[in-house]
Design a protein around this motif. Structure first.
Motif, PDB file in Angstrom:
ATOM      1  N   GLY A 108      -2.211 -13.730  -9.392  1.00  0.00           N
ATOM      2  CA  GLY A 108      -3.207 -12.415  -9.444  1.00  0.00           C
ATOM      3  C   GLY A 108      -4.795 -12.947  -9.556  1.00  0.00           C
ATOM      4  O   GLY A 108      -4.774 -13.484 -10.259  1.00  0.00           O
ATOM      5  N   LEU A 109      -5.196 -12.099  -9.246  1.00  0.00           N
ATOM      6  CA  LEU A 109      -7.169 -12.301  -9.236  1.00  0.00           C
ATOM      7  C   LEU A 109      -7.560 -11.102  -9.742  1.00  0.00           C
ATOM      8  O   LEU A 109      -7.155  -9.744  -8.939  1.00  0.00           O
ATOM      9  CB  LEU A 109      -7.003 -12.647  -7.509  1.00  0.00           C
ATOM     10  N   LYS A 110      -8.540 -11.272 -10.817  1.00  0.00           N
ATOM     11  CA  LYS A 110      -9.459 -10.276 -11.184  1.00  0.00           C
ATOM     12  C   LYS A 110     -10.579 -10.929 -11.212  1.00  0.00           C
ATOM     13  O   LYS A 110     -11.288 -12.149 -10.634  1.00  0.00           O
ATOM     14  CB  LYS A 110      -8.826 -10.579 -12.712  1.00  0.00           C
ATOM     15  N   MET A 111     -11.818 -10.068 -11.481  1.00  0.00           N
ATOM     16  CA  MET A 111     -13.429 -10.054 -10.529  1.00  0.00           C
ATOM     17  C   MET A 111     -13.871  -9.038 -10.816  1.00  0.00           C
ATOM     18  O   MET A 111     -13.441  -7.626 -10.566  1.00  0.00           O
ATOM     19  CB  MET A 111     -13.528 -10.931  -9.316  1.00  0.00           C
ATOM     20  N   ASN A 112     -14.927  -9.413 -11.111  1.00  0.00           N
ATOM     21  CA  ASN A 112     -16.100  -8.236 -10.788  1.00  0.00           C
ATOM     22  C   ASN A 112     -17.182  -8.537 -10.183  1.00  0.00           C
ATOM     23  O   ASN A 112     -17.712  -9.579  -9.421  1.00  0.00           O
ATOM     24  CB  ASN A 112     -17.296  -8.922 -12.837  1.00  0.00           C
ATOM     25  N   VAL A 113     -17.487  -6.853  -9.156  1.00  0.00           N
ATOM     26  CA  VAL A 113     -18.118  -7.269  -8.220  1.00  0.00           C
ATOM     27  C   VAL A 113     -19.642  -6.070  -7.984  1.00  0.00           C
ATOM     28  O   VAL A 113     -19.353  -4.909  -8.723  1.00  0.00           O
ATOM     29  CB  VAL A 113     -17.155  -6.550  -6.723  1.00  0.00           C
ATOM     30  N   PRO A 114     -20.316  -6.569  -7.444  1.00  0.00           N
ATOM     31  CA  PRO A 114     -21.374  -5.252  -7.654  1.00  0.00           C
ATOM     32  C   PRO A 114     -21.341  -4.082  -6.301  1.00  0.00           C
ATOM     33  O   PRO A 114     -21.519  -5.234  -5.789  1.00  0.00           O
ATOM     34  CB  PRO A 114     -22.905  -7.055  -7.483  1.00  0.00           C
ATOM     35  N   GLU A 115     -21.730  -3.651  -6.714  1.00  0.00           N
ATOM     36  CA  GLU A 115     -21.774  -2.292  -5.572  1.00  0.00           C
ATOM     37  C   GLU A 115     -22.049  -3.138  -4.468  1.00  0.00           C
ATOM     38  O   GLU A 115     -21.427  -2.107  -3.407  1.00  0.00           O
ATOM     39  CB  GLU A 115     -22.999  -0.853  -6.250  1.00  0.00           C
ATOM     40  N   LYS A 116     -23.180  -3.614  -4.011  1.00  0.00           N
ATOM     41  CA  LYS A 116     -24.008  -4.407  -3.151  1.00  0.00           C
ATOM     42  C   LYS A 116     -22.777  -5.115  -2.562  1.00  0.00           C
ATOM     43  O   LYS A 116     -23.099  -5.219  -1.044  1.00  0.00           O
ATOM     44  CB  LYS A 116     -25.069  -4.919  -3.088  1.00  0.00           C
ATOM     45  N   ALA A 117     -21.923  -5.949  -3.500  1.00  0.00           N
ATOM     46  CA  ALA A 117     -21.385  -6.596  -2.119  1.00  0.00           C
ATOM     47  C   ALA A 117     -20.178  -6.295  -2.170  1.00  0.00           C
ATOM     48  O   ALA A 117     -18.825  -6.690  -1.820  1.00  0.00           O
ATOM     49  CB  ALA A 117     -20.935  -7.825  -3.528  1.00  0.00           C
ATOM     50  N   PHE A 118     -19.677  -4.718  -2.828  1.00  0.00           N
ATOM     51  CA  PHE A 118     -18.495  -4.033  -2.943  1.00  0.00           C
ATOM     52  C   PHE A 118     -17.576  -4.197  -1.717  1.00  0.00           C
ATOM     53  O   PHE A 118     -16.742  -4.058  -1.737  1.00  0.00           O
ATOM     54  CB  PHE A 118     -18.460  -2.888  -3.806  1.00  0.00           C
ATOM     55  N   LYS A 119     -18.465  -3.912  -0.439  1.00  0.00           N
ATOM     56  CA  LYS A 119     -17.400  -3.700   1.125  1.00  0.00           C
ATOM     57  C   LYS A 119     -16.985  -4.788   1.312  1.00  0.00           C
ATOM     58  O   LYS A 119     -16.466  -4.909   1.857  1.00  0.00           O
ATOM     59  CB  LYS A 119     -18.635  -2.399   2.390  1.00  0.00           C
TER      60      LYS A 119
END
Length: 294
Positions: free
Chosen positions: A224-235
């Motif tokens: 499993g991989l978990k991560m936090n992503v800012p909106e600008k990098a989401f796509k």
């Protein structure tokens, strides 16, 4: 008189498959106690009674009803032409998850180059019945002798060729043998006695066990991989994960940030984590899985 609780009689393979099978059951959620002096492992599930049986003998004991079900290789089911129900294929072996192979091997300097060259030759193997039927289907007449062990050392003095089980071929090479051809590839199978399979309670119990075993096997090659992503990098991050199963996405308390959780093949992790980091993901956590149930 107190009524005896129902129990499923399960055969566990003794020998080369034993440790990998016990590890698999543990990952599936079963705690098994195995005494060095006993052939009767104890499950923490009172509805399962188990017995250690050599994989070579498992199919016939399941067929005749001494066991309701068991785990053994497809090769041994075919060796005895056992009339059993194949409940599931479980792709694991002694050393990994690839199928094992029964191969024809000869000394490196032997003139035998193809299966046809076995005509009139002497072959040593533990897989006598299947080998005889296989050669007959190819129109090849050869003498096939049962080998009680140490089969690799028998050519050239005691046999012209051998049919031997291998995962990597390293043992054959160490004994100066080369592979001529493969007779069969085999994986572990969960098999059931036909009468037991018709019993509603036993069938449900077997299906539950198989579900957990298959889930544990699926988890072996995934993480499993978990991560936090800012909106600008989401796509961009999502595009990197698009070839995988659909990730779980949720909004974080910090505005403009998302948490992404995905299950992926372990073999791609080392390549994809740097790409995810470069794309803008942070707080990347890799975690192991016990079971993956589709």
């Amino acid at each position: 008189m107190e009524k005896k609780n129902k129990a499923l009689k399960l055969g566990l393979p003794k020998g080369s498959l034993q440790e990998s099978t016990l590890r698999l059951f543990k990952k599936a959620g079963y705690h098994i106690t195995v005494s060095s002096r006993s052939y009767y492992p104890v499950f923490d599930d009172a509805e399962i009674e188990s017995m250690l049986i050599r994989a070579q003998e498992m199919a016939r004991y399941v067929e005749d009803g001494h066991l309701d079900c068991g785990l053994t290789g497809l090769d041994w089911v075919l060796e005895y032409n056992a009339d059993v129900v194949e409940v599931a294929e479980l792709k694991y072996a002694k050393e990994g998850f690839s199928p094992v192979r029964w191969v024809v091997a000869v000394p490196t300097d032997s003139k035998i180059r193809t299966l046809k060259d076995l005509q009139g030759k002497r072959i040593a193997t533990e897989l006598v019945g299947f080998t005889k039927r296989f050669l007959k289907s190819k129109g090849i007449k050869a003498e096939v002798d049962f080998s009680w062990g140490a089969t690799e050392v028998k050519p050239p003095d005691l046999a012209d060729a051998i049919v031997e089980l291998t995962e990597t071929g390293s043992s054959l090479r160490a004994n100066n043998l080369r592979i001529v051809d493969t007779l069969i590839e085999s994986t572990t199978r969960f098999i059931a006695n036909k009468k037991a399979w018709q019993d509603k309670w036993k069938r449900q119990k077997m299906e539950n066990v198989v579900l957990l075993l298959k889930g544990a096997l699926s988890a072996e090659e995934k993480v499993g991989l978990k991560m936090n992503v800012p909106e600008k990098a989401f796509k961009k991050v999502l595009s990197l994960l698009s070839a995988m199963h659909s990730p779980t996405v949720s909004s974080l308390s910090d505005s403009g940030w998302y948490a992404i959780d995905v299950v992926i093949d372990e073999r791609v992790v080392r390549d994809i984590i740097p790409k995810l980091k470069s794309a803008g993901a942070s707080g990347i956590v890799e975690y192991q899985l016990n079971k993956v149930i589709p």
